[in-house]
Write an enzyme that holds these catalytic residues in place. Structure first.
Site, short mmCIF file in Angstrom:
data_model
loop_
_atom_site.label_atom_id
_atom_site.label_comp_id
_atom_site.label_asym_id
_atom_site.label_seq_id
_atom_site.Cartn_x
_atom_site.Cartn_y
_atom_site.Cartn_z
N SER A 6 -11.83 -3.79 0.98
CA SER A 6 -12.08 -2.71 0.30
C SER A 6 -13.52 -2.87 -0.23
CB SER A 6 -11.20 -2.46 -0.66
OG SER A 6 -11.88 -1.59 -1.63
N HIS A 30 -12.03 -0.46 4.19
CA HIS A 30 -11.58 0.54 3.61
C HIS A 30 -12.42 1.03 2.66
CE1 HIS A 30 -7.95 2.31 1.43
NE2 HIS A 30 -8.80 1.73 0.48
N ASP A 32 -13.19 3.61 -0.62
CA ASP A 32 -12.66 4.19 -1.62
C ASP A 32 -13.70 5.00 -2.16
OD1 ASP A 32 -10.08 2.74 -2.07
OD2 ASP A 32 -11.09 0.96 -2.32
N MET A 34 -13.85 8.04 -4.93
CA MET A 34 -13.30 8.56 -6.34
C MET A 34 -14.30 9.70 -6.90
SD MET A 34 -12.25 4.95 -7.81
CE MET A 34 -11.58 3.57 -6.95
N HIS A 63 -10.55 6.29 1.82
CA HIS A 63 -9.17 6.64 1.03
C HIS A 63 -9.80 7.64 -0.01
CE1 HIS A 63 -6.48 4.92 -2.42
NE2 HIS A 63 -6.13 6.00 -2.19
N MET A 65 -9.60 9.47 -3.22
CA MET A 65 -8.96 9.65 -4.63
C MET A 65 -9.63 10.88 -5.21
SD MET A 65 -8.62 5.69 -5.09
CE MET A 65 -9.69 5.35 -3.89
N MET A 138 0.18 2.99 -2.66
CA MET A 138 -0.61 2.20 -3.55
C MET A 138 0.30 1.28 -4.23
SD MET A 138 -3.68 3.24 -3.40
CE MET A 138 -4.12 2.39 -4.84
N PHE A 144 -9.31 1.75 -9.81
CA PHE A 144 -10.13 0.61 -10.28
C PHE A 144 -9.71 -0.71 -9.29
CE2 PHE A 144 -10.01 3.02 -13.85
CZ PHE A 144 -11.20 3.17 -14.09
N GLY A 146 -9.35 -4.79 -8.66
CA GLY A 146 -9.08 -6.01 -9.44
C GLY A 146 -8.02 -5.61 -10.38
N ASP A 176 -2.22 -1.01 -0.51
CA ASP A 176 -3.54 -1.28 -1.58
C ASP A 176 -3.45 -1.37 -2.74
OD1 ASP A 176 -6.04 -0.64 -2.01
OD2 ASP A 176 -6.14 1.40 -1.66
N GLY A 177 -4.09 -2.50 -3.29
CA GLY A 177 -4.16 -2.65 -4.50
C GLY A 177 -3.47 -4.15 -5.12
N GLY A 178 -4.12 -4.87 -5.42
CA GLY A 178 -3.81 -6.52 -6.06
C GLY A 178 -3.10 -7.35 -4.79
N GLY A 198 -9.56 -6.20 -1.73
CA GLY A 198 -10.76 -5.91 -2.29
C GLY A 198 -11.22 -7.24 -3.04
C1 DX5 Z 1 -7.95 1.14 -5.84
C2 DX5 Z 1 -8.60 1.27 -4.66
C3 DX5 Z 1 -8.31 -0.04 -4.10
C4 DX5 Z 1 -9.07 -1.29 -4.51
C5 DX5 Z 1 -8.50 -2.48 -4.19
O1 DX5 Z 1 -7.93 2.58 -6.71
O2 DX5 Z 1 -7.92 2.26 -4.01
O3 DX5 Z 1 -8.77 0.06 -2.42
O4 DX5 Z 1 -10.43 -1.19 -4.16
O5 DX5 Z 1 -9.15 -3.55 -4.83
P1 DX5 Z 1 -8.13 -4.89 -4.84
O6 DX5 Z 1 -7.65 -5.45 -3.81
O7 DX5 Z 1 -9.19 -5.62 -5.93
O8 DX5 Z 1 -7.01 -4.40 -5.89
ZN ZN Z 2 -8.21 2.27 -1.79
#
Ligand code: DX5
Ligand code: ZN
Length: 217
Positions: A6, A30, A32, A34, A63, A65, A138, A144, A146, A176-178, A198
């Site tokens: 990401s 990827h 993002d 927003m 993606h 959002m 998700m 966000f 991290g 996606d995420g963490g 990410g």
């Molecule tokens: C969150 C995003 C993710 C994010 C992932 O809203 O959709 O794609 O960038 O980042 P990490 O891998 O750090 O959770």
């Molecule tokens: Zn994403």
């Protein structure tokens, strides 16, 4: 397992360097987007996505959002998106039929995906298994990079995978995420086929090694 770094966690003062790394080692990029309304954060818009498209060689996974995703799908496909996902919550809130948004994405020759936040019942995705190319589950709340991986996501991916088995139609499950080397194995077993990463990739000293680990090499 495909790996989609990401770019939200990339260095915005030198995106080209990070994108070259993605071109060399990863499967997808990827992106993002927003809007500060669907999610509390604002990331970046068309000028940045267009610039990314100029140097990226792997498929671009956008993606969204944002509210009113249908309004921007043509523009993102013109930017060079190869995959576009929108949030089911946004479509529902606006009284729009997700199937129509999927058809719209397909009309531009782009792969279509439906994304859901961790508090949306995963069963809500089941009616669209035949329609989408992929689902984006998700594993943190969208907004966000991290954040900490939400463990309950694993059972949600398993349920989706089970339903695909029942229906005899298998589509990609992007998570996606963490995500990082510590939790990738359990996601693989649950049925995840594309992982977004990410911070675990961009904050690593050896990015190629992390991507290889995520891929399962
Ligand atoms: C969150 C995003 C993710 C994010 C992932 O809203 O959709 O794609 O960038 O980042 P990490 O891998 O750090 O959770
Ligand atoms: Zn994403």
């Amino acid at each position: 397992m495909k790996v989609a770094p990401s770019i939200l966690s990339g260095n915005f003062l030198n995106l080209e360097k990070d994108l070259d790394m993605v071109n060399e080692y990863a499967d997808l990029i990827h992106v993002d987007v927003m809007d500060g309304t669907f999610v509390p954060n604002i990331s970046f818009g068309f000028p940045v996505v267009d610039a990314i498209a100029k140097v990226i060689k792997v498929p671009m996974d956008v993606h969204l959002m944002i509210i009113n995703p249908d309004k921007y799908i043509e523009r993102f496909s013109r930017s060079g998106a190869n995959m576009i996902s929108f949030h089911l919550e946004a479509a529902e809130k606006e009284g729009k039929d997700p199937k129509e948004i999927i058809d719209l994405i397909h009309s531009f020759g782009v792969k279509a995906g439906i994304a859901i936040n961790p508090d949306v019942p995963v069963e809500k995705l089941f009616p669209y298994i035949q329609d989408v190319d992929f689902f984006l589950v998700m594993s943190v709340f969208a907004g966000f990079g991290g954040q900490k991986f939400i463990e309950a996501s694993v059972q949600r991916i398993e349920s989706l995978r089970e339903e695909m088995k029942r229906s005899g139609t298998f589509k990609d499950i992007e998570v996606d995420g963490g995500i990082g080397p510590d939790n990738i194995e359990i996601l693989r077993q649950a049925g995840c086929t594309i992982c977004v990463a990410g911070s675990s990739v961009f904050h690593a000293s050896d990015r190629a090694k992390v991507i290889a680990e995520l891929r399962g090499e």
